[in-house]
Design a protein around this motif. Structure first.
Motif, mmCIF file in Angstrom:
data_model
loop_
_atom_site.group_PDB
_atom_site.id
_atom_site.type_symbol
_atom_site.label_atom_id
_atom_site.label_comp_id
_atom_site.label_asym_id
_atom_site.label_seq_id
_atom_site.Cartn_x
_atom_site.Cartn_y
_atom_site.Cartn_z
ATOM 1 N N THR A 211 2.693 -1.568 -0.844
ATOM 2 C CA THR A 211 2.277 -0.446 -1.734
ATOM 3 C C THR A 211 3.289 0.633 -1.907
ATOM 4 N N ARG A 212 2.674 1.701 -2.872
ATOM 5 C CA ARG A 212 3.760 2.768 -3.341
ATOM 6 C C ARG A 212 3.562 3.759 -2.240
ATOM 7 N N GLN A 213 2.721 3.754 -1.111
ATOM 8 C CA GLN A 213 2.014 4.938 -0.470
ATOM 9 C C GLN A 213 3.069 5.193 0.742
ATOM 10 N N ASN A 214 4.081 6.402 0.655
ATOM 11 C CA ASN A 214 4.784 6.403 1.546
ATOM 12 C C ASN A 214 4.157 6.588 3.103
ATOM 13 N N LEU A 215 3.116 7.605 3.067
ATOM 14 C CA LEU A 215 2.358 8.146 4.146
ATOM 15 C C LEU A 215 1.714 6.764 4.991
ATOM 16 N N HIS A 216 1.117 6.030 4.112
ATOM 17 C CA HIS A 216 0.522 4.805 4.823
ATOM 18 C C HIS A 216 1.383 3.951 5.467
#
Lengths: 384, 327
Positions: B104-109
């Motif tokens: 995914t594109r979600q850095n935090l995750h």
């Protein structure tokens, strides 16, 4: 990023490995009541090397020649907690006892301050609740009973869920620690108080110290008729019990028994004698408060006052069966001011066995634990 | 110049392209991590951490290959071996979850999932080294790191699941309120973690330790309870409604409930392990009770106490991250 992560893992693992080099547990020298600075390194070395020769280390215990202890049981109770590759369990003492009684059996384990009374210090060889006469060591059955039943109202748990084999091993290890502790006290007297020349003669220490201690443990086992009291409750109907309670009430206030002096006129533990200490705490008590404070520095645990039992609470550390209360009155509680009222070899008792039963029933009535009637005798042993 | 609308940022953060499958996966991981932690605490309660003398093998068998007869032969071996197996499952699942998030594109995750993989590997290494060296310090660190892994997985599960049900962000709280809520949640999380560290010291105490140290730990624990209780009461009674809303009504209820259960279980765990404290033992509160070593009450209450403390920490960690995301 990956490189940083890898480096972090390496540093963490190295750090952990460096920290993992803590030495194995060692027995602690018994310097209770003494200024450690007055014990020279040579004296320390003389005592600890002899003790290691005779008794080994916490991880590798040994049994001195001529001492009847099961090395197999002791080995399985000693050492670190776990199982070996044959799935045999080891380290029972460290798993179940050491946190309170300490590795050395000094009653000053890390949790010792959580309790009142403190966990037992085995090194004096004195155990409170036994079926043996004054001055005698407890029987194996006495120690097994304490382990199985625990001590109600204290931190001493019941190990009734443990297999008999494990209880036997723990009892053997407690005896081992106690014998080691008593031998240590003998050596301390020899080296520090009597200034015996070093090095000590190993053979004479074995004969006069180790084997003498071991023999004292053997006595109640070898001649139980002389040393062990077997309670035989009288067979009583409800009316008979009521009469016994009335006689017990009279005896309670009697000058011979002196129960009320400590336990109070109504048995609420509020007698005129309140400043009481057991054998483990008496040496910590000075004449003045300042003296007591000064003495405190020489002991691991602070002074702890004894509280005579409040019978109305119904809590009896040594058990609440009529036989248990009978033994407490007959034999006293060893190492405490609770005296023995029954006769012992060569010593006439202040009360007869029948009177002790009356007193037992009175105490049980105060605790609300008086049986309806006593119809059979649980013990086949001879009346003392 | 017009200030950027924070609600849009928040909206972006929560509208993640996290698929339902990833979400289910991460909740499965949470369940496995919970079981893993419960097993770990039970292993400690029964003193079973060192019953398997070899690692990474188990009595010479590779993981999952220990014959069932040997697995079920002794209760302590059953616990320790099950803990090892669930740890492997948890580690593998953590890897799968991390891989899913890295798509995914979600850095935090991504980074939370990677941290979870790192922590589970560290835990495995600590557990293994403890078996090989027998050192108490390692297992104490193991017990302190475990709740961090669980907390991280909880945070991951909550924020990954939040794409389904968006929080009401139409009227974002003022910056001051959000900051206050942040401080409170960080404070609660820190205290809950400190409590876990203290419990780990008590549960893995060295028999050579001087008796004063555990007493200090117990008093520190009591003080933490007092402070936590005061903070939670303060939030409920004195904090403005907007601030409470910023913390999240559900989160507050959970923290308050878990705190009360934590205190209750802590007291009961003390009694089933040490009996009543001396001050009570000679007073009016005296009860006739005998501690039963390794009895059901001791095992369940002690384990439940540590587990609930870990849940309290994980919940407060979720509040911290939620607040941070809102900011």
């Amino acid at each position: 990023m990956g490189r940083h992560l890898f480096l972090s893992v390496i540093i963490a693992v190295l750090g952990i490995l460096i920290c993992s080099c803590s030495p194995p547990p060692q027995f602690r020298l018994n310097s209770e009541g003494r200024d450690p600075a007055t014990i020279s390194p040579a004296q320390r070395e003389a005592i600890s090397s002899l003790l290691t020769d005779f008794f080994g280390t916490p991880d590798q215990p040994t049994v001195p020649r001529g001492v009847t202890l099961s090395l197999d049981d002791i080995t399985k109770a000693a050492g670190p907690v776990g199982r070996d590759l044959r799935k045999v369990e080891r380290g029972l003492y460290r798993k179940y006892c050491a946190a309170c009684h300490g590795i050395t059996g000094d009653g000053a384990g890390p949790f010792a301050l959580f309790f009142d009374p403190y966990p037992r210090d085995f090194r004096k060889g004195v155990f409170k609740y036994t079926s043996t006469v004054l001055g005698a060591k407890p029987t194996t059955e006495d120690l097994e009973k304490i382990l199985r039943n625990g001590m109600p109202g204290t931190g001493m748990p019941s190990y009734k869920l443990l297999p008999d084999r494990d209880i036997r091993r723990l009892v053997e290890y407690v005896k081992y620690l106690s014998m080691r502790g008593e031998t240590e006290l003998y050596l301390l007297r020899l080296v520090l108080d009597e200034n015996e020349l070093l090095p000590l003669n190993k053979q004479s220490v074995l004969e006069d110290g180790v084997l003498a201690v071991a023999e004292s443990w053997q006595l109640p086992q070898s001649d139980p008729d002389a040393w062990v009291v077997k309670p035989r409750p009288p067979i009583l109907t409800t009316d008979g019990l009521k009469a016994a309670v009335e006689r017990g009430r009279e005896l309670y206030r009697d000058r011979r028994a002196k129960c009320a002096t400590c336990h109070g006129p109504e048995g609420r533990g509020d007698g005129e004698q309140w400043d009481l200490y057991d054998d483990w705490n008496t040496p910590k008590k000075g004449v003045t408060e300042q003296q007591t404070r000064d003495l405190a520095r020489r002991f691991t645990l602070p002074i702890q006052r004894l509280r005579p039992r409040n019978f109305h609470q119904g809590i009896f550390h040594g058990g609440d069966a009529p036989e248990d209360i009978y033994l407490r009155i007959y034999l006293g509680i060893k190492g405490t001011p609770m005296p023995a009222a029954g006769p012992a070899p060569g010593v006439p008792g202040v009360l007869t066995p029948d009177e002790i039963w009356d007193l037992t029933f009175y105490v049980l009535s105060l605790a609300g634990k008086l049986p309806q009637e006593i119809t059979k005798n649980p013990s086949d042993g001879a009346s003392p | 110049m017009k200030a950027p609308d924070s609600s849009i940022n928040v909206q972006k953060t929560f509208s993640l392209p996290v698929t339902n499958w990833t979400c289910r996966l991460v909740w499965t991981l949470w369940g496995v991590a919970l079981v893993l932690m419960a097993l770990g605490h039970t292993v400690t309660t029964y003193g079973a951490g060192m019953v398997i003398p070899d690692w990474p093998t188990t009595y010479g068998h590779l993981p999952f290959l220990l014959p069932p007869k040997e697995w079920f032969e002794h209760w302590d071996i059953f616990l320790a071996y099950s803990h090892r197996l669930v740890a492997i499952i948890s580690g593998l699942l953590s890897l799968v979850v991390a891989a899913a998030f890295w798509r995914t594109r979600q850095n935090l995750h991504k980074w939370l999932a990677t941290a979870a993989v790192f922590l589970v590997c560290l835990q495995v290494a600590l557990g293994g080294l403890r078996v090989l060296t027998g050192d108490l310090l390692l297992v104490t660190i193991h017990a302190c790191t475990g709740p961090v892994y669980f907390g991280l997985v909880t945070v991951l599960a909550v924020i990954a699941g939040s794409h389904r049900k968006r929080p009401s962000l139409d009227e974002p709280s003022p910056v001051k309120t959000r900051k206050r809520a942040s401080v409170v949640s960080i404070f609660v999380a820190s205290l809950a973690y400190l409590q876990l560290v203290l419990i780990a010291q008590l549960r893995h105490v060295s028999p050579q330790l001087i008796p004063t140290a555990p007493l200090v730990i117990v008093w520190a624990q009591v003080i933490i309870w007092g402070i936590l209780g005061a903070v939670i009461l303060g939030i409920c009674l004195f904090l403005p409604g907007s601030c409470r809303a910023a913390l999240g009504r559900m989160g507050l209820w959970l923290i308050s409930g878990l705190y009360m259960v934590n205190v209750l279980l802590g007291i009961l765990a003390w009694i089933v392990n040490f009996n009543l404290p001396p001050r009570f033992a000679h007073g009016v509160l005296t009860v006739e009770y005998t501690v039963v070593q390794a009895g059901a009450a001791q095992a369940v209450l002690t384990t439940a106490f540590v587990l609930v403390t870990s849940l309290l920490f994980a919940t407060s960690l979720v509040l911290v991250v939620s607040n941070w995301l809102r900011e």
